[in-house]
Every structure is written in structure tokens, then in C-alpha cells.
Design a protein around this motif. Sequence first.
Motif, PDB file in Angstrom:
ATOM      1  N   LYS A  39       1.046  -1.121  -0.146  1.00  0.00           N
ATOM      2  CA  LYS A  39       0.064   0.087   0.152  1.00  0.00           C
ATOM      3  C   LYS A  39       0.727   1.076  -0.100  1.00  0.00           C
ATOM      4  CE  LYS A  39      -3.916   2.008   2.598  1.00  0.00           C
ATOM      5  NZ  LYS A  39      -4.717   2.040   3.966  1.00  0.00           N
ATOM      6  N   SER A  40       0.365   2.158  -0.708  1.00  0.00           N
ATOM      7  CA  SER A  40       1.092   3.524  -0.760  1.00  0.00           C
ATOM      8  C   SER A  40      -0.004   4.461  -0.231  1.00  0.00           C
ATOM      9  CB  SER A  40       1.710   3.809  -2.264  1.00  0.00           C
ATOM     10  OG  SER A  40       2.485   2.719  -2.511  1.00  0.00           O
ATOM     11  N   ALA A  41       1.120   5.692   0.124  1.00  0.00           N
ATOM     12  CA  ALA A  41       0.270   6.911   0.712  1.00  0.00           C
ATOM     13  C   ALA A  41       0.962   8.019   0.767  1.00  0.00           C
ATOM     14  CB  ALA A  41      -0.524   6.442   2.107  1.00  0.00           C
ATOM     15  N   SER A  42       0.378   9.344   0.851  1.00  0.00           N
ATOM     16  CA  SER A  42       1.212  10.345   1.192  1.00  0.00           C
ATOM     17  C   SER A  42       0.891  11.175   2.478  1.00  0.00           C
ATOM     18  CB  SER A  42       0.881  11.349  -0.211  1.00  0.00           C
ATOM     19  OG  SER A  42       1.378  11.037  -1.278  1.00  0.00           O
ATOM     20  N   PHE A  43       1.674  11.730   2.846  1.00  0.00           N
ATOM     21  CA  PHE A  43       1.211  12.689   4.269  1.00  0.00           C
ATOM     22  C   PHE A  43       2.021  14.166   4.288  1.00  0.00           C
ATOM     23  CE2 PHE A  43       4.769  10.066   5.484  1.00  0.00           C
ATOM     24  CZ  PHE A  43       5.344  10.716   6.298  1.00  0.00           C
ATOM     25  N   SER A  44       1.890  14.863   5.378  1.00  0.00           N
ATOM     26  CA  SER A  44       2.558  16.117   5.472  1.00  0.00           C
ATOM     27  C   SER A  44       3.149  16.193   6.590  1.00  0.00           C
ATOM     28  CB  SER A  44       1.818  17.369   5.105  1.00  0.00           C
ATOM     29  OG  SER A  44       0.570  17.246   5.909  1.00  0.00           O
ATOM     30  N   ALA A  45       4.293  16.750   6.703  1.00  0.00           N
ATOM     31  CA  ALA A  45       4.908  17.120   8.173  1.00  0.00           C
ATOM     32  C   ALA A  45       5.606  18.160   8.247  1.00  0.00           C
ATOM     33  CB  ALA A  45       5.697  15.753   8.619  1.00  0.00           C
ATOM     34  N   GLU A  46       5.308  19.015   8.964  1.00  0.00           N
ATOM     35  CA  GLU A  46       6.135  20.305   9.171  1.00  0.00           C
ATOM     36  C   GLU A  46       6.137  21.140   7.801  1.00  0.00           C
ATOM     37  OE1 GLU A  46       9.772  19.739  11.191  1.00  0.00           O
ATOM     38  OE2 GLU A  46       9.122  18.556  12.689  1.00  0.00           O
ATOM     39  N   GLY A  47       5.105  21.157   7.058  1.00  0.00           N
ATOM     40  CA  GLY A  47       5.014  21.850   5.806  1.00  0.00           C
ATOM     41  C   GLY A  47       5.686  21.007   4.642  1.00  0.00           C
ATOM     42  N   GLU A  48       6.310  20.071   4.911  1.00  0.00           N
ATOM     43  CA  GLU A  48       7.011  19.104   3.823  1.00  0.00           C
ATOM     44  C   GLU A  48       6.065  17.865   3.347  1.00  0.00           C
ATOM     45  OE1 GLU A  48      11.104  19.578   5.931  1.00  0.00           O
ATOM     46  OE2 GLU A  48      10.255  17.660   6.019  1.00  0.00           O
ATOM     47  N   GLN A  49       5.985  17.567   2.402  1.00  0.00           N
ATOM     48  CA  GLN A  49       5.175  16.329   1.572  1.00  0.00           C
ATOM     49  C   GLN A  49       6.189  15.076   1.835  1.00  0.00           C
ATOM     50  OE1 GLN A  49       1.918  16.658   0.909  1.00  0.00           O
ATOM     51  NE2 GLN A  49       2.201  18.909   1.889  1.00  0.00           N
ATOM     52  N   TRP A  50       5.636  14.246   1.935  1.00  0.00           N
ATOM     53  CA  TRP A  50       6.370  12.830   2.121  1.00  0.00           C
ATOM     54  C   TRP A  50       5.415  11.562   1.603  1.00  0.00           C
ATOM     55  CZ3 TRP A  50      11.077  12.200   4.669  1.00  0.00           C
ATOM     56  CH2 TRP A  50      11.539  13.153   5.233  1.00  0.00           C
ATOM     57  N   ARG A  51       6.039  10.831   1.306  1.00  0.00           N
ATOM     58  CA  ARG A  51       5.402   9.585   0.665  1.00  0.00           C
ATOM     59  C   ARG A  51       5.794   8.168   1.407  1.00  0.00           C
ATOM     60  NH1 ARG A  51       5.556   9.886  -6.117  1.00  0.00           N
ATOM     61  NH2 ARG A  51       4.586  12.239  -6.046  1.00  0.00           N
ATOM     62  N   ALA A  52       5.045   7.310   1.458  1.00  0.00           N
ATOM     63  CA  ALA A  52       5.021   6.208   2.554  1.00  0.00           C
ATOM     64  C   ALA A  52       4.620   4.932   1.569  1.00  0.00           C
ATOM     65  CB  ALA A  52       4.458   6.113   3.679  1.00  0.00           C
ATOM     66  N   VAL A  86       9.979   5.542   3.819  1.00  0.00           N
ATOM     67  CA  VAL A  86       9.309   6.634   3.986  1.00  0.00           C
ATOM     68  C   VAL A  86      10.223   7.568   3.248  1.00  0.00           C
ATOM     69  CG1 VAL A  86       8.837   8.502   5.453  1.00  0.00           C
ATOM     70  CG2 VAL A  86       8.188   6.120   6.095  1.00  0.00           C
ATOM     71  N   TYR A  87       9.851   8.465   2.061  1.00  0.00           N
ATOM     72  CA  TYR A  87      10.829   9.238   1.534  1.00  0.00           C
ATOM     73  C   TYR A  87      10.173  10.696   1.172  1.00  0.00           C
ATOM     74  CZ  TYR A  87       8.222   7.332  -2.501  1.00  0.00           C
ATOM     75  OH  TYR A  87       7.278   6.964  -3.268  1.00  0.00           O
ATOM     76  N   ARG A  88      10.861  11.736   1.207  1.00  0.00           N
ATOM     77  CA  ARG A  88      10.458  13.045   0.973  1.00  0.00           C
ATOM     78  C   ARG A  88       9.845  13.114  -0.651  1.00  0.00           C
ATOM     79  NH1 ARG A  88      12.761  18.053   2.356  1.00  0.00           N
ATOM     80  NH2 ARG A  88      10.934  19.521   1.878  1.00  0.00           N
ATOM     81  N   ASP A  89       8.734  13.676  -0.840  1.00  0.00           N
ATOM     82  CA  ASP A  89       8.331  13.929  -2.323  1.00  0.00           C
ATOM     83  C   ASP A  89       9.422  14.467  -3.118  1.00  0.00           C
ATOM     84  OD1 ASP A  89       6.800  15.281  -4.318  1.00  0.00           O
ATOM     85  OD2 ASP A  89       5.193  14.557  -3.307  1.00  0.00           O
ATOM     86  N   PRO A  90       9.218  13.587  -4.295  1.00  0.00           N
ATOM     87  CA  PRO A  90      10.596  13.775  -5.452  1.00  0.00           C
ATOM     88  C   PRO A  90      10.567  15.493  -5.740  1.00  0.00           C
ATOM     89  CG  PRO A  90       9.531  11.584  -5.930  1.00  0.00           C
ATOM     90  CD  PRO A  90       8.710  12.341  -4.602  1.00  0.00           C
ATOM     91  N   ALA A  91       9.376  16.090  -5.951  1.00  0.00           N
ATOM     92  CA  ALA A  91       8.987  17.383  -6.122  1.00  0.00           C
ATOM     93  C   ALA A  91       9.888  18.294  -5.148  1.00  0.00           C
ATOM     94  CB  ALA A  91       7.889  18.003  -6.185  1.00  0.00           C
TER      95      ALA A  91
END
Length: 537
Positions: A39-52, A86-91
Motif C-alpha cells: 500500500k502507498s500513501a502520502s502525508f505532510s509533516a512540518e510543511g513538507e510532503q512525504w510519501r510512504a 518513507v521518503y520526501r516527495d521527489p518534487a
Amino acid sequence: MKTVTLACHEFDANLLYSDDGLAPFFAADSAVKNAGGSKSASFSAEGEQWRARLSYQESNIVHPGNMTPHGTEWRLETMREYRIKVYRDPAEDPIGQQEFVAHIAPRWPGMEGERSDGSRVEIPVPDGFGEGVNVRVQGSNIAFERYPDLVARAGAALGIAGRYFRDPHPMTNIQDAERYGRVHRDASGPIHARDGPIASMGHLLEDDRSGYRKVVQNDDDEHGRNLPGYYHTVTLDERRVREAFPDHRLPKEVKHYYAREAEGLDEDNPLAHPKVGASLQVSLLDDDETVRWCDLDRLRRELDQTVLSVLADAGIDVAPSGGGSGPFVEDAYFTPKVDESGPDPIGLDMTRVRQSQESVVVRYLADGLRPTQWETLVTDGGEIAPAEIADAHGRHVESVRDALRDMEDLVHREYAKVSLRSEYIAELVHDAVAEARESVKRAAETTAKAIEAAERGMDETMSAFIAWAHRHGIDFQDAREARLKLRFDDHTDAGKAIREGFRLWKNAGLPEERYRQARVRFQDGSVGDAWRWLTPG
């Protein structure tokens, strides 16, 4: 004191959770099954976009049967473990190196794992932990303290309650952590130089055979291309670290290193410039010692102070002003901001340590070592028992032991063995013995000078100068009758050495003008007067 703010690099920790027992593990199992295996998902943390991304892997944990030893019902037929990448959004992270993997495995007292040969081994669980999960996080370029929050947010986005991962158990332990700064390649030379802080810590902060230290000096990359400072490190255990940093207790590796592709990159690429970092070395801790989560602030302070101290010792400006980055190079994860939140650098003062060890050797030369003491020192560079020295030279073992008791600050004795206190002292003694054998007359004259200085009440300062003179080839025995001579193999760091000698010369109460007129000669035949190196500008 203001200093540059370092960046977090590698991190490895076992985040333990037991408040909810095995519930986080069962939740991960349900999330994987409901998603058909991943399963994949996205989330935000401290104004940053992350993926999991959640997935599973086979496990070697022995199935507990219908119930765990603690009485928890076990309905899973297949043993699995779960992974959240868990990794930071490539953008926001085009380099793609701000990431970690969280490996979720169950824990209960008495659990076992099965080896490939079918044998079983107990998997250790902390006393009093009960049942819970171990979340092994391994990542890079993320602030250490953020990992639990990022695991919790990623879990929530994937259908696993975030509350399971908010508060790590006190037995949570840290396995690896590194802090670094990136330095311009034109400025980093003194860090990895032969007499720089990395090499000096390795060769000076040591007893000859006890404890652990390791020095690596590799100037060729994986393609065989020469790149000075490519991979230079020194690794020191707890005791050796404290010799340079008295209030530190964690073993560390200090390193100056380039990226693999650095040699082929343009200068405007940050990866063309080296990192200077310090990392925790858990393997060098005693068996009963662990770096806990509550030690995180101390760990970060020690790592930062180590890096800043090494930089400062090499002459790097650790607090560049004027709005620029000075000798530092910004990269995707390191921004050389200057603030007052970091620790003050410690003056490593390797020159002081080196002069102290030289003075010890000079003092014994001046006092006149007995034949038994020379025989004690002249070994193969390793360790030897007093009885072996006695047998080899026809001495009574008690006379050898008496000699050793008179030389406590020159040799190290432990478990009926004796060795020189450091590699540097060993080199000095070896040179002194060789020189004494080749020229007894010169050794006697040098001794007379030291004794004369002692009688004039200048023993400590004169000893320090004599040690320096011996290193750099000053024709000191003719100092009153002839012009001082300073001999060097090459021009590298000659100015620094000449200024150091001038300070010691003045401390010894000797006439400044005589030193200023000293003749400086290099191996290539070039000559000059010392005053040229003592004049500013």
C-alpha cells in the motif's frame, strides 16, 4: 560562541514500543492484507510532503503457536515482518536521499529465530519490556529526533494508528548517527594532512597496544584516480576519545571523505567537495553499555563538538561572517547557517600533546637513560614482558622492573607486559636510539645543553624547545658559536613550524634576534632567513 550549524546524515535506531503490546504488529498485518500485499500513501509533516509505502517480508521468527508466552492470542498462520519505506516527495527532494526504512517486527520474552541450518537462537528482549514491537529505522539526511513522528504519520496514512509510534520505550537504542559539514576542497587540505587533526588523533591519542584506534588514509577513489583526502578517517574508543574531549564518553569515527564520483565533477557541484563528519561507533562500547533515546541530545552535542573542533584545529573558520558561507559548501541537506545553538569547539591542541610527548623523551635523554632502560625501550615496536628483556640482555628481572617504574610517563605496563605509550613516542625513541648509536658525541652535547638549561631554571621551556629543534634539525649544539640552522624536507607548513619554534625560543628566554637571523635550508637546496617567515604579510 557562534558556529556553523551541521547537518544530520546517517541514522540507525531500534525504536521500541510496548504501550499497546502487539497491536501495532497486528495492525500492520491487517493493512497489508486489506491492500492486497502492499500500500502507498502520502502525508505532510512540518510543511513538507512525504510519501510512504507499506510491504511485507518473510520472517525467521519461530511461530508461537496459538498463544504467546504472555497469553496473547495468535491467529496468524504465516510469520511475516513489515516494512514502511518513507521518503520526501521527489518534487521537494530531487536528489532522492532524504528517506528511511522502518522495519516492524514483533517482540515477546523468550521468542526465538530459526537459522538457515534449522537451529534456533533466542532473540533478546529487554527485561521488563513485555510484548511489543521493534521498529528498526535506518535512514539519512533527516533530523534524528524526527523519526518517531515520521513513522507515526506514515503509519496513520497507511491505516495503522499513529498513536502506536508516538512515544518510544526508554530501552530504545541508537546504533548509528552521523553529523557533518561540507567544506570546499581548496580549504580542506589541512584536515587530512599528515600532521592534521585526523592523523594526529590517531597517532598521538593512544597507548601502544591497549584499547582501540584505527587510522585510514586513502587518496585514490574506486576508479584508481588520485584525489587527496578521498577517504581519511580515525576511529577512537571511549578512552581515547576522552584524551581529546575530556567530557565525551561515546566512541566515534571522524572522517574526511568525498563522494565516489567527486573527481569527475565540476567545482560548482557540491559533491565535488568533501564532507567532514563524526559518527557514533556502537561496536566499541562495552557489552553492558547502550546509547538510549534519552541520550540523543548528548549524542548530537558530542558529534557536533567533535566535527567543529577538528575543523577549528585545521584552521577552518567555523563561524564565517559577512553573509557568505566562507570555507563551507551548501548542499541539498547542509546549509551553513551560523547561530549560537551549537556547542563551542574544544581546542584539540595536538601541538601541545606532541610537544608534551617530545619533552618526555628529551627529559629522559637529558637525564641519561641507564643501559637497562635503553634495552627496555628498544623492542620491535610491540609489547614485551620484563622477563623477556632480562633474558635477552643478561639482566636480573628486578633491575628491569626498577627501570620501568622510573619510566611511567614513557611506557605503559599492563598484565606483565610493557610497551611505549604511543606510536609517536615510539618513533621519537627509535630515532633517538638510532642517532645515539651513530653519534654518541652529539647525544652527549644535547644532554649537556638540557642539563645546563635545567640549572638555569628553564627546564620545562628549554625541553620544549630542544624537542622542537630535534624534530626540525636545528644545529642546536653549536648555537652559541655559529648561526642557527633550520633544516626542512620541503616548504610545506615550514612557516607554521618556524613561528612555533620562535614562540618556544622566546619562552626559553633566548635572544629573539638570534632566532630571526637563523638560516633556513630545504632539501631542494633553497635557503632563506627565518625573519622572512616571522614578518606578517
